[in-house]
Design a protein around this motif. Structure first.
Motif, PDB file in Angstrom:
ATOM      1  N   LYS A 113      -3.640   2.311   0.827  1.00  0.00           N
ATOM      2  CA  LYS A 113      -2.916   2.880   1.708  1.00  0.00           C
ATOM      3  C   LYS A 113      -3.958   3.938   1.653  1.00  0.00           C
ATOM      4  CE  LYS A 113       1.675   0.896   1.846  1.00  0.00           C
ATOM      5  NZ  LYS A 113       3.152   1.424   1.875  1.00  0.00           N
ATOM      6  N   PRO A 114      -4.416   4.264   2.319  1.00  0.00           N
ATOM      7  CA  PRO A 114      -5.448   5.907   2.450  1.00  0.00           C
ATOM      8  C   PRO A 114      -4.610   6.370   2.903  1.00  0.00           C
ATOM      9  CG  PRO A 114      -6.535   4.243   4.322  1.00  0.00           C
ATOM     10  CD  PRO A 114      -4.672   3.771   4.127  1.00  0.00           C
ATOM     11  N   GLY A 115      -4.611   7.433   1.371  1.00  0.00           N
ATOM     12  CA  GLY A 115      -4.174   8.779   1.713  1.00  0.00           C
ATOM     13  C   GLY A 115      -2.951   8.194   0.096  1.00  0.00           C
ATOM     14  N   SER A 116      -3.225   7.589  -0.095  1.00  0.00           N
ATOM     15  CA  SER A 116      -1.994   7.137  -0.713  1.00  0.00           C
ATOM     16  C   SER A 116      -2.008   7.277  -2.568  1.00  0.00           C
ATOM     17  CB  SER A 116      -0.420   6.095  -1.227  1.00  0.00           C
ATOM     18  OG  SER A 116       0.305   6.244  -2.005  1.00  0.00           O
ATOM     19  N   ALA A 117      -1.610   7.793  -3.750  1.00  0.00           N
ATOM     20  CA  ALA A 117      -2.006   6.599  -4.306  1.00  0.00           C
ATOM     21  C   ALA A 117      -1.623   5.539  -5.113  1.00  0.00           C
ATOM     22  CB  ALA A 117      -1.549   8.229  -5.851  1.00  0.00           C
ATOM     23  N   THR A 118      -0.084   5.218  -4.449  1.00  0.00           N
ATOM     24  CA  THR A 118       0.390   3.571  -5.149  1.00  0.00           C
ATOM     25  C   THR A 118       1.430   3.772  -5.901  1.00  0.00           C
ATOM     26  OG1 THR A 118      -1.738   2.634  -6.060  1.00  0.00           O
ATOM     27  CG2 THR A 118      -1.456   2.662  -3.682  1.00  0.00           C
TER      28      THR A 118
ATOM     29  N   CYS B 137     -15.980  -2.073  -1.084  1.00  0.00           N
ATOM     30  CA  CYS B 137     -14.914  -1.812  -2.740  1.00  0.00           C
ATOM     31  C   CYS B 137     -13.857  -1.545  -2.724  1.00  0.00           C
ATOM     32  CB  CYS B 137     -16.487  -1.293  -2.933  1.00  0.00           C
ATOM     33  SG  CYS B 137     -18.153  -1.355  -2.643  1.00  0.00           S
ATOM     34  N   PRO B 138     -12.811  -1.890  -3.035  1.00  0.00           N
ATOM     35  CA  PRO B 138     -11.769  -0.814  -3.440  1.00  0.00           C
ATOM     36  C   PRO B 138     -11.901   0.319  -3.820  1.00  0.00           C
ATOM     37  CG  PRO B 138     -11.630  -3.524  -4.683  1.00  0.00           C
ATOM     38  CD  PRO B 138     -12.791  -2.982  -4.024  1.00  0.00           C
ATOM     39  N   VAL B 139     -11.059   1.080  -2.918  1.00  0.00           N
ATOM     40  CA  VAL B 139     -10.673   2.260  -3.236  1.00  0.00           C
ATOM     41  C   VAL B 139      -9.311   2.851  -4.513  1.00  0.00           C
ATOM     42  CG1 VAL B 139     -10.915   4.974  -3.240  1.00  0.00           C
ATOM     43  CG2 VAL B 139     -12.198   2.887  -1.283  1.00  0.00           C
ATOM     44  N   VAL B 140     -10.567   3.167  -5.229  1.00  0.00           N
ATOM     45  CA  VAL B 140      -9.160   3.201  -6.790  1.00  0.00           C
ATOM     46  C   VAL B 140      -8.506   5.235  -6.369  1.00  0.00           C
ATOM     47  CG1 VAL B 140      -8.389   1.452  -7.729  1.00  0.00           C
ATOM     48  CG2 VAL B 140     -10.425   3.427  -8.424  1.00  0.00           C
TER      49      VAL B 140
ATOM     50  N   MET C 235      -2.175   8.581 -13.804  1.00  0.00           N
ATOM     51  CA  MET C 235      -0.245   8.174 -13.951  1.00  0.00           C
ATOM     52  C   MET C 235       0.229   7.411 -12.809  1.00  0.00           C
ATOM     53  SD  MET C 235       0.499  10.226 -16.391  1.00  0.00           S
ATOM     54  CE  MET C 235       1.910  10.900 -16.233  1.00  0.00           C
ATOM     55  N   ILE C 236      -0.942   7.690 -11.453  1.00  0.00           N
ATOM     56  CA  ILE C 236      -0.544   7.163 -10.713  1.00  0.00           C
ATOM     57  C   ILE C 236      -1.159   6.501  -9.768  1.00  0.00           C
ATOM     58  CG2 ILE C 236       0.414   6.562  -8.108  1.00  0.00           C
ATOM     59  CD1 ILE C 236       2.830   8.936  -9.176  1.00  0.00           C
ATOM     60  N   SER C 237      -1.882   5.124  -9.802  1.00  0.00           N
ATOM     61  CA  SER C 237      -3.543   4.535  -9.386  1.00  0.00           C
ATOM     62  C   SER C 237      -3.420   3.164  -8.687  1.00  0.00           C
ATOM     63  CB  SER C 237      -4.089   4.660  -9.886  1.00  0.00           C
ATOM     64  OG  SER C 237      -4.920   4.368  -9.716  1.00  0.00           O
ATOM     65  N   PRO C 238      -3.535   2.337  -7.889  1.00  0.00           N
ATOM     66  CA  PRO C 238      -3.610   1.939  -7.286  1.00  0.00           C
ATOM     67  C   PRO C 238      -4.577   0.950  -8.580  1.00  0.00           C
ATOM     68  CG  PRO C 238      -4.404   2.721  -5.910  1.00  0.00           C
ATOM     69  CD  PRO C 238      -4.320   3.879  -6.678  1.00  0.00           C
TER      70      PRO C 238
ATOM     71  N   SER D 202     -11.264   8.074  -6.507  1.00  0.00           N
ATOM     72  CA  SER D 202     -10.969   9.704  -6.416  1.00  0.00           C
ATOM     73  C   SER D 202     -10.361  10.178  -7.040  1.00  0.00           C
ATOM     74  CB  SER D 202     -10.143   9.190  -4.719  1.00  0.00           C
ATOM     75  OG  SER D 202     -10.068  10.769  -3.959  1.00  0.00           O
ATOM     76  N   VAL D 203     -10.311  11.769  -7.227  1.00  0.00           N
ATOM     77  CA  VAL D 203      -9.300  12.231  -7.862  1.00  0.00           C
ATOM     78  C   VAL D 203      -9.428  13.838  -7.490  1.00  0.00           C
ATOM     79  CG1 VAL D 203     -11.426  12.443  -9.622  1.00  0.00           C
ATOM     80  CG2 VAL D 203      -9.613  12.892 -10.483  1.00  0.00           C
ATOM     81  N   GLY D 204      -8.499  14.972  -7.724  1.00  0.00           N
ATOM     82  CA  GLY D 204      -8.747  15.880  -7.793  1.00  0.00           C
ATOM     83  C   GLY D 204      -7.807  16.722  -6.846  1.00  0.00           C
ATOM     84  N   GLU D 205      -7.356  16.071  -5.914  1.00  0.00           N
ATOM     85  CA  GLU D 205      -6.793  16.347  -4.486  1.00  0.00           C
ATOM     86  C   GLU D 205      -6.004  15.197  -3.829  1.00  0.00           C
ATOM     87  OE1 GLU D 205      -9.092  18.773  -1.462  1.00  0.00           O
ATOM     88  OE2 GLU D 205     -11.379  17.919  -2.996  1.00  0.00           O
ATOM     89  N   PRO D 206      -5.190  15.107  -2.594  1.00  0.00           N
ATOM     90  CA  PRO D 206      -4.989  14.678  -1.904  1.00  0.00           C
ATOM     91  C   PRO D 206      -6.330  14.518  -1.163  1.00  0.00           C
ATOM     92  CG  PRO D 206      -3.205  15.815  -2.430  1.00  0.00           C
ATOM     93  CD  PRO D 206      -4.644  17.073  -2.862  1.00  0.00           C
ATOM     94  N   ILE D 207      -6.456  13.140  -1.013  1.00  0.00           N
ATOM     95  CA  ILE D 207      -7.486  12.560   0.553  1.00  0.00           C
ATOM     96  C   ILE D 207      -6.883  11.860   1.497  1.00  0.00           C
ATOM     97  CG2 ILE D 207      -7.432  10.255  -0.890  1.00  0.00           C
ATOM     98  CD1 ILE D 207     -10.465  10.185  -0.529  1.00  0.00           C
TER      99      ILE D 207
END
Ligand code: 6R9
Length: 650
Positions: free
Chosen positions: A435-440, A409-412, A424-427, A387-392
């Motif tokens: 964590k749903p909603g966190s770029a971790t 499937c893991p979601v990055v 820059m920030i991603s699992p 996922s990319v572009g805005e907060p999910i």
């Protein structure tokens, strides 16, 4: 201790086969920030250099002496790294899969060898048309293979490409052409999206009638839909005609690592988009390395990023990252709901896509149609989602994970920006609990920090503005033609750090949660729109005296555009005029800037010094008039009540 239900621990099977597991992440991250020189020196070896760099990092974030250089004595060519060096082992491997808007038109598979040949032919044609190292070339194309070919051909001859998204109108094209003084434009007769056509060549013609565009000598036109277009000789040339007889080999230009690779315009706080400049070596190292690790890339992956090449995601994660890695990348011309809302998943099944990378806005739009259109398809080839572009939002994350990915499937969730060049920030799928909603967590070499409005660094669990404390190779180097603006925008707010413009929270586990822009940028469906750009489009209309534009929460788009308009004295508001103003913005900027709401404002809430209080306008747009806060500093507090009444239809 059992994990809370909102944590999806790393899948042991994924971790066992992943390039980076938890231990490797901790170890490499520590090394990357302790000794960036050594770390990035080693990572830099992933590229094929014409001259191996010995100087790795040369950076100062102090605004008085700001400079950012990576691999500064290295020499390379980006197109060689994306093409030539794969020819021996991967010549017949598919580099690009092209899936057209209309599924009946049939897909194309372009091998590395074929792509190399197409790039060389266009590169030779560009040279024959007088394009030289350092010249700027504007690319205004639909999502067709020629877009990637054009970017790589520019890179081959050392020309700096500036891709302009196909959804921009003539004025926006003209601004971008004028700002970088493009010598040549590559476009197509028309684009196709969702069964409709986009008059690309006609838009270019209109743009080139506008002032400041005299630098353009040649327009190359790809015949795509076959529509009749106006060809103005000798300026306009058919792409086919100029490339067809060119040699299939082309000597690549030797580029210094710090020579510019491309300019990409993005919105900021002022009315004028910034030409974000990326250079060759550091950008390519960073785009390819992040692509390999965040998506845990394997040789036989079929990787699909649904972004448009007109945005940075398309640059780094359709073209440069994947091709530098010798991957198979899918390019999709269409939209998620054409011919129907199963399309994404049909394409996944058809091409056996293994990695799928899209934006929250698309997920939310598809979610609205329920599980049926997804469940009708298999998607068994998928192994990783991005996922990319805005907060999910967590609901969309869970739907993506459970329904699209069958909880397999893991979601990055990847946070980054045009300015950062790469993620820059991603699992990392084998290393990070989700964590749903966190770029971790930060990627290697990335040192995020949160600051309060005074610039004090916040420790532990905290919420503040997101800054980055040190450089990474993919960082932008300047605003094209305006270095001062680069310094002022990113390095003056919180001295000694790069300021992202985003707000962010860090939880007790040290995971990052991006909360959205804290400046005057609205994120509409993952597209950055400056409020000032929309305002200046509105006030350019002869009946408008003043306009103020804010973002408001939108179920599908994330944020929508809300415009308050004050008409000139004597002008009457009407439904017709409202439509006319909306159409005016569309033609001034492009359909992506279409206001969702336009409210007449007899007056705007201003401080006594004349500053528009956007905080108040945002609350009215959000329909939260009870949260207006302190309005006592307003020059005329009564305007607020009239705006609230109008909003509530009273
Ligand atoms: C890559 C790209 C950048 C802005 C950025 C932020 C938002 C991007 C995000 C995200 C939360 C994510 N953003 N990814 N917010 N979570 N995973 O989108 O570049 O078009 O320059 O936009 O998008 O607000 O500052 P760009």
């Amino acid at each position: 201790m059992s994990p809370s239900p909102d944590i999806h621990p790393v899948d042991p099977d994924v971790a066992a086969n992943a390039r980076i597991d938890r231990d490797a992440y901790e170890r490499l991250y520590a090394e990357s920030v302790a000794d960036p020189e050594r770390f990035w020196g080693r990572v830099g070896e992933r590229l094929e250099w014409m001259r191996t760099p010995t100087r790795i990092k040369d950076v100062d974030f102090d605004a008085r002496n700001l400079h950012i250089r990576w691999y500064a004595d290295g020499e390379l060519n980006a197109s060689v790294n994306c093409l030539d060096r794969h020819l021996e082992a991967r010549g017949d491997k598919t580099a690009l899969v092209f899936e057209p808007d209309d599924p009946e038109h049939g897909a194309q598979h372009i091998s590395y060898r074929a792509l190399h040949e197409r790039v060389c032919k266009l590169a030779n044609a560009l040279r024959s048309l007088g394009v030289r190292k350092g010249d700027r070339v504007t690319i205004y194309l639909p999502m067709i293979p020629e877009a990637a070919v054009a970017m790589l051909a520019c890179a081959r001859v050392g020309a700096i490409h500036s891709v302009v998204f196909g959804g921009f109108a003539a004025n926006s094209i003209a601004d971008r052409v004028a700002d970088c003084e493009s010598k040549l434009i590559i476009t197509a007769d028309e684009g196709r999206r969702g069964g409709r056509t986009v008059p690309l060549k006609a838009n270019v013609d209109a743009a080139l009638k506008l002032p400041g565009t005299n630098s353009v000598e040649t327009v190359l036109v790809v015949r795509h839909t076959g529509a009749a277009v106006d060809m103005q000789m000798p300026r306009d040339r058919w792409y086919d005609a100029v490339t067809k007889d060119q040699p299939a080999q082309c000597e690549p230009e030797r580029m210094n690592a710090e020579d510019p690779l491309f300019i990409l315009y993005t919105s900021g706080s002022t009315g004028k988009p910034k030409g974000v400049l990326h250079t060759t070596g550091g950008y390519l190292v960073y785009a390819s390395y992040t692509h390999e690790l965040v998506f845990d890339l394997r040789e036989d992956d079929v990787y699909w990023c649904t972004a448009d090449v007109g945005w940075v995601t398309g640059h780094s994660y359709i073209v440069y990252g994947p091709l530098a890695n010798g991957a198979t990348a899918l390019m999709f011309e269409g939209v998620p709901n054409h011919p129907d809302t199963s399309r994404f998943w049909q394409v996944v099944d058809k091409h056996q896509v293994t990695i799928f990378y899209t934006a929250p806005t698309a997920i939310r739009a598809l979610m609205r149609d329920g599980d049926g259109p997804v469940k009708r398809t298999s998607r068994s080839s998928l192994r990783l989602l991005g996922s990319v572009g805005e907060p999910i939002n967590p609901e969309a994350w869970r739907w993506y994970y459970e329904v699209v990915g069958d909880s397999r499937c893991p979601v990055v969730d990847t946070w980054w920006q045009t300015e950062t060049g790469g993620i820059m920030i991603s699992p990392l799928p084998g290393a990070t609990d989700l964590k749903p909603g966190s770029a971790t967590r930060p990627f290697f070499g990335v040192r995020p920090a949160l600051v309060d409005t005074n610039g004090a660094i916040l420790e532990g669990e905290a919420e503040g503005n997101l800054v980055i404390l040190d450089s990474w190779p993919g960082q932008m180097r300047t605003v094209y033609g305006d270095h001062q603006r680069f310094i002022d925008t990113y390095f003056r707010t919180y001295p000694g750090t790069y300021f992202s413009g985003d707000g962010c929270r860090r939880d007790a586990d040290g995971d990052y949660w991006i909360t959205g822009r804290v400046d005057d940028v609205i994120n509409v469906s993952g597209h950055r729109i400056g409020t000032a750009e929309v305002e200046s489009a509105l006030v350019s209309h002869p009946k408008v005296a003043e306009a103020a534009v804010v973002g408001f929460p939108h179920d599908i788009k994330g944020q929508g555009i809300y415009a308050y308009v004050t008409l000139l004295a004597g002008e009457m508001s009407s439904e017709e005029l409202r439509k006319e103003l909306v159409a005016h913005v569309r033609s001034e900027i492009g359909p992506i800037a279409t206001p969702d709401h336009l409210q007449w404002a007899p007056g705007l809430p201003k401080t006594r010094s004349g500053k528009i209080m956007r905080r108040i306008l945002r609350k009215i747009a959000e329909n939260a008039p009870d949260q207006l806060g302190d309005t006592s500093t307003l020059a005329d507090p009564s305007v607020v009540q009239s705006l609230v009444d109008e909003r509530l239809g009273r």
